[in-house]
Design a protein around this motif. Structure first.
Motif, mmCIF file in Angstrom:
data_model
loop_
_atom_site.group_PDB
_atom_site.id
_atom_site.type_symbol
_atom_site.label_atom_id
_atom_site.label_comp_id
_atom_site.label_asym_id
_atom_site.label_seq_id
_atom_site.Cartn_x
_atom_site.Cartn_y
_atom_site.Cartn_z
ATOM 1 N N ALA A 168 1.225 -0.991 -0.075
ATOM 2 C CA ALA A 168 -0.050 0.160 -0.161
ATOM 3 C C ALA A 168 0.877 1.211 0.449
ATOM 4 C CB ALA A 168 -1.028 -0.114 0.947
ATOM 5 N N ALA A 169 2.473 0.825 0.557
ATOM 6 C CA ALA A 169 2.952 2.843 0.741
ATOM 7 C C ALA A 169 3.457 2.742 -0.888
ATOM 8 C CB ALA A 169 3.706 1.831 2.057
ATOM 9 N N LEU A 170 3.760 2.051 -1.030
ATOM 10 C CA LEU A 170 3.825 2.059 -2.824
ATOM 11 C C LEU A 170 3.524 2.441 -3.642
ATOM 12 C CD1 LEU A 170 6.476 1.173 -5.045
ATOM 13 C CD2 LEU A 170 5.891 -1.094 -5.113
ATOM 14 N N LEU A 209 8.050 15.052 -3.562
ATOM 15 C CA LEU A 209 7.988 13.557 -3.743
ATOM 16 C C LEU A 209 9.045 13.467 -4.568
ATOM 17 C CD1 LEU A 209 4.611 13.193 -3.089
ATOM 18 C CD2 LEU A 209 5.064 15.518 -2.360
ATOM 19 N N ALA A 230 3.966 8.026 3.028
ATOM 20 C CA ALA A 230 4.193 6.541 2.765
ATOM 21 C C ALA A 230 5.428 6.447 2.210
ATOM 22 C CB ALA A 230 3.598 6.377 1.229
ATOM 23 N N ALA A 231 6.220 7.117 1.689
ATOM 24 C CA ALA A 231 7.375 7.036 1.104
ATOM 25 C C ALA A 231 8.628 6.672 2.197
ATOM 26 C CB ALA A 231 7.545 8.242 0.170
ATOM 27 N N THR A 260 9.934 9.716 -3.611
ATOM 28 C CA THR A 260 9.772 8.868 -4.879
ATOM 29 C C THR A 260 11.425 8.259 -5.019
ATOM 30 O OG1 THR A 260 7.677 9.512 -5.581
ATOM 31 C CG2 THR A 260 8.419 8.091 -6.552
ATOM 32 N N LEU A 267 -0.608 12.249 0.941
ATOM 33 C CA LEU A 267 0.476 10.386 0.975
ATOM 34 C C LEU A 267 0.870 9.892 0.823
ATOM 35 C CD1 LEU A 267 -1.370 7.831 1.692
ATOM 36 C CD2 LEU A 267 -1.697 7.847 -0.887
ATOM 37 N N GLY A 268 2.356 11.086 -0.669
ATOM 38 C CA GLY A 268 3.207 10.651 -0.661
ATOM 39 C C GLY A 268 4.376 10.654 0.188
ATOM 40 N N LEU A 301 -0.045 12.066 -8.884
ATOM 41 C CA LEU A 301 -0.138 13.686 -9.666
ATOM 42 C C LEU A 301 0.333 15.204 -9.443
ATOM 43 C CD1 LEU A 301 -2.788 12.917 -6.942
ATOM 44 C CD2 LEU A 301 -3.091 13.122 -9.224
ATOM 45 N N ALA A 302 1.545 14.596 -8.816
ATOM 46 C CA ALA A 302 2.949 15.691 -8.635
ATOM 47 C C ALA A 302 3.459 15.806 -9.806
ATOM 48 C CB ALA A 302 4.230 15.231 -7.630
ATOM 49 N N GLY A 356 0.275 4.317 -2.636
ATOM 50 C CA GLY A 356 0.227 5.462 -2.347
ATOM 51 C C GLY A 356 1.329 6.121 -3.034
ATOM 52 N N THR A 357 2.548 5.923 -3.028
ATOM 53 C CA THR A 357 3.490 7.195 -3.038
ATOM 54 C C THR A 357 3.550 7.399 -4.998
ATOM 55 O OG1 THR A 357 4.602 5.517 -1.448
ATOM 56 C CG2 THR A 357 5.760 7.004 -2.663
ATOM 57 N N LEU A 374 -3.024 16.127 -1.977
ATOM 58 C CA LEU A 374 -3.003 15.124 -2.643
ATOM 59 C C LEU A 374 -2.492 14.672 -3.099
ATOM 60 C CD1 LEU A 374 -4.734 16.711 -6.133
ATOM 61 C CD2 LEU A 374 -5.981 15.134 -4.427
ATOM 62 N N LEU A 375 -0.907 14.896 -2.317
ATOM 63 C CA LEU A 375 -0.025 14.481 -1.997
ATOM 64 C C LEU A 375 0.628 14.370 -1.106
ATOM 65 C CD1 LEU A 375 1.989 17.772 -4.937
ATOM 66 C CD2 LEU A 375 0.255 15.424 -5.388
ATOM 67 N N ALA A 419 0.234 8.936 -5.506
ATOM 68 C CA ALA A 419 1.173 11.050 -5.161
ATOM 69 C C ALA A 419 1.942 10.996 -5.939
ATOM 70 C CB ALA A 419 2.170 10.733 -3.697
ATOM 71 N N PHE A 420 2.975 10.544 -6.234
ATOM 72 C CA PHE A 420 4.259 11.187 -7.442
ATOM 73 C C PHE A 420 3.767 11.024 -8.873
ATOM 74 C CE2 PHE A 420 8.225 10.638 -10.498
ATOM 75 C CZ PHE A 420 8.266 10.671 -10.377
#
Lengths: 308, 292
Positions: A112-114, B255, B207-208, B259, B203-204, A123-124, A116-117, B200-201, A120-121
């Motif tokens: 889930a962490a992967l 981010l 989590a990361a 990542t 979460l990153g 969207l970034a 989610g990352t 929106l970000l 988010a990336f």
């Protein structure tokens, strides 16, 4: 500097005469295009979404939807039509998910962490493309929350062609896919190519998500892809009836959403999610009520019998 | 352009101060989020932060009031409903999609009031860390310090309750109250992170670094410190990168660094058996594990 028109002054008034209202609304070519595109998308999302909810892959749909935002933003930055970006990124992401086993389902904390990352990336990256494309900041909200303005006749044609191709593909694999979705182990034993079907379905899901994003926006695809299908599965377990209910709910939600958005300054994504969630909650309540009544009826019969 | 000229600009020092605090809080909370497999609760609370923030703006209140009120109230709601067994993902996904739709409604309400301009929604969604004022940075830093202190206070019993709920309950650890308190911390952290990288970000950011720390060490306290350290380092690198290349927005660079670090860890460290925290690690008395 972005100059925005004062929105509140320019809104048409609902006259409580549906015939004149619809005629006034459809006098604008962009509204006709919006209804055509909305109808195509509602049918496509209703059918594909029903299979997606059955296969418990709504999380994969969510991921694919997040990817459509950088897709559209990248296409705009490069000067290509956003439609191309939507489909290229979504189908590409679907192939990536298909290549990773067990991806697209929320699993342990690490997976889930992967996921989610990466989301988010994605969207970034979309935000980066938007920031690089100067003067586009106003359009970011319509990419995220949907817009019915500016849908061209070409876009409607492309959507219709893609939807027809997707539904034709689905019609070919519909029966084995249903079998493989309901009981993958038995289907595999009977010689159904479960793995191939799963990849094919993910690609179809990618095209459906890309099409839906263009109406509801990237963040709200659940409104047309998941909620009508979930409503249908609350109401019936029969596949044919379920598919029909899913498409009908999708159409009703899209049309009422378009009408409400036309007569108000608020974005279509808000109305579509609100109506779709309303229908879903109503279906769940109806089901609970039916179960309670069914349990109560024999119980009260027994109670009155013992009292006598 | 030298890196040191960056500190001549007050906006950069404000961003660095607030960003360090927010990153440390996100790293600490994120470690438990990954350990308890509640990453998607963090995602959901990020969505709630967007709607709460814009609702506050639309009704003329401070943005941060809306962020914290909405996320904390929803965290308590999730905690209260969660005890009745896990609901299916379709229902949760639908409700949170609607909450985002509601956020879009408040965004339009706010931007059609006239006084505001259309970029408010963009900065709530994607953050504007270089736009923080001195006062905002100070409040953000204080709130982050409070979150870090609360995590430090709860760390020991929370670790026990997360790894082996049944044994912890038997030993008299208040598992339910801890779970609820943790959710409130996640909510506060999502509200904090929204001010840095956007809802929106966020979460990153949660989590990361935590995902990378979980891969690098199985010792809970080491991983907790590593997660916070990684988050702060990634925040600094991202801010520096964005200052050096002004065309790249800071939310993207932060981010991107986070990542990249996580993916690099994933490629170099192969997850092996015993590398993740398990209840066997508790019973087997792994060195470094808190004795309870």
């Amino acid at each position: 500097m972005v100059t925005t028109m004062s929105l509140t002054d320019t809104y048409p008034v609902w006259s409580w005469n549906p015939v004149t209202d619809l005629r006034a609304m459809w006098a604008f070519p962009f509204m006709v295009n919006a209804f055509r595109a909305g109808t195509v998308v509602a049918v496509l999302a209703g059918v594909i979404g029903w299979y997606m909810v059955l296969r418990r892959q709504s999380f994969a749909g969510h991921t694919l939807a997040q990817v459509s935002f950088p897709g559209a933003a990248c296409a705009t930055l490069l000067g290509i039509a956003p439609v191309v970006g939507y489909f290229a990124f979504c189908v590409g992401a679907a192939l990536v998910i298909a290549a990773i086993p067990r991806a697209g389902q929320s699993g342990s904390g690490q997976e889930a962490a992967l996921t989610g990352t990466v989301q988010a990336f994605g969207l970034a990256c979309g935000f980066l493309f938007v920031a690089l494309y100067k003067g586009f900041l106003g359009g970011i909200n319509s990419l995220l929350f949907g817009s019915f303005l500016g849908i061209t006749a070409t876009q409607v044609t492309v959507l219709a062609a893609v939807a027809a191709a997707t539904l034709a593909m689905l019609a070919v694999i519909a029966r084995p896919l249903l079998f493989a979705s309901v009981d993958p182990d038995v289907a595999a034993v009977r010689g159904v190519p479960v793995r191939v079907l799963s990849v094919a379905f993910l690609v179809l899901l990618g095209t459906a998500t890309a099409a839906t994003s263009q109406i509801t926006g990237t963040l709200l695809v659940f409104a047309l892809l998941v909620m009508p299908a979930a409503t249908a599965q609350q109401l019936t377990a029969r596949p044919a009836v379920g598919l029909a209910v899913s498409v009908l709910v999708g159409l009703a939600v899209t049309w009422t959403g378009l009408i409400a958005a036309y007569y108000s300054p608020y974005p279509i994504g808000f109305f579509v999610t609100t109506f779709a969630l309303g229908v879903y909650v109503f279906a769940r309540l109806a089901r609970v009520l039916a179960q309670v009544l069914a349990r109560r009826a024999p119980a009260s019969a027994r109670l009155s019998g013992s009292a006598v | 352009m030298s890196v040191f000229t960056a500190f001549d600009h007050p906006y950069f020092t404000h961003a660095l101060l607030a960003g360090s605090g927010i990153a440390a809080a996100a790293g600490l909370v994120g470690y438990f989020l990954v350990l308890r497999a509640q990453v998607f609760t963090g995602d959901a609370l990020g969505h709630v932060a967007f709607t709460g923030g814009l609702a506050a703006l639309a009704f003329g209140y401070d943005l941060r009031l809306g962020l914290f009120a909405a996320t904390v109230v929803f965290a308590v709601l999730i905690g209260a409903l969660g005890s009745r067994g896990r609901s299916d993902d379709v229902a949760i996904g639908s409700v949170f999609a609607w909450i985002l739709g509601l956020g879009a409604f408040f965004l339009t309400l706010y931007s059609t009031r006239g006084a505001a301009h259309g970029t408010a929604g963009v900065s709530v969604l994607f953050g504007s860390i270089f736009g923080l004022s001195a006062g905002q940075a100070k409040v953000a830093l204080l709130a982050a310090a409070a979150i870090c202190a609360a995590v430090a206070l709860l760390a020991r019993p929370l670790l026990f309750a997360s790894v082996d709920e049944a044994v912890a309950t038997a030993r008299g650890v208040p598992v339910r109250a801890l779970g609820l308190a943790f959710l409130v911390l996640v909510g506060a952290c999502a509200a904090e992170a929204t001010q840095a990288v956007g809802s929106l970000l966020s979460l990153g950011l949660l989590a990361a670094p935590a995902g990378a720390a979980h891969l690098l060490t199985a010792r809970p306290y080491h991983a907790l410190a590593l997660s916070a350290g990684l988050a702060v380092a990634e925040m600094w690198a991202g801010l520096g990168l964005s200052y050096a290349a002004p065309r790249l927005p800071p939310s993207f660079t932060i981010l991107a660094v986070a990542t990249a670090v996580y993916l690099a860890t994933l490629v170099t460290v192969r997850p092996r058996r015993g590398r993740t925290v398990t209840s066997r690690a508790v019973r087997g008395n792994v060195p470094g594990w808190p004795r309870l």
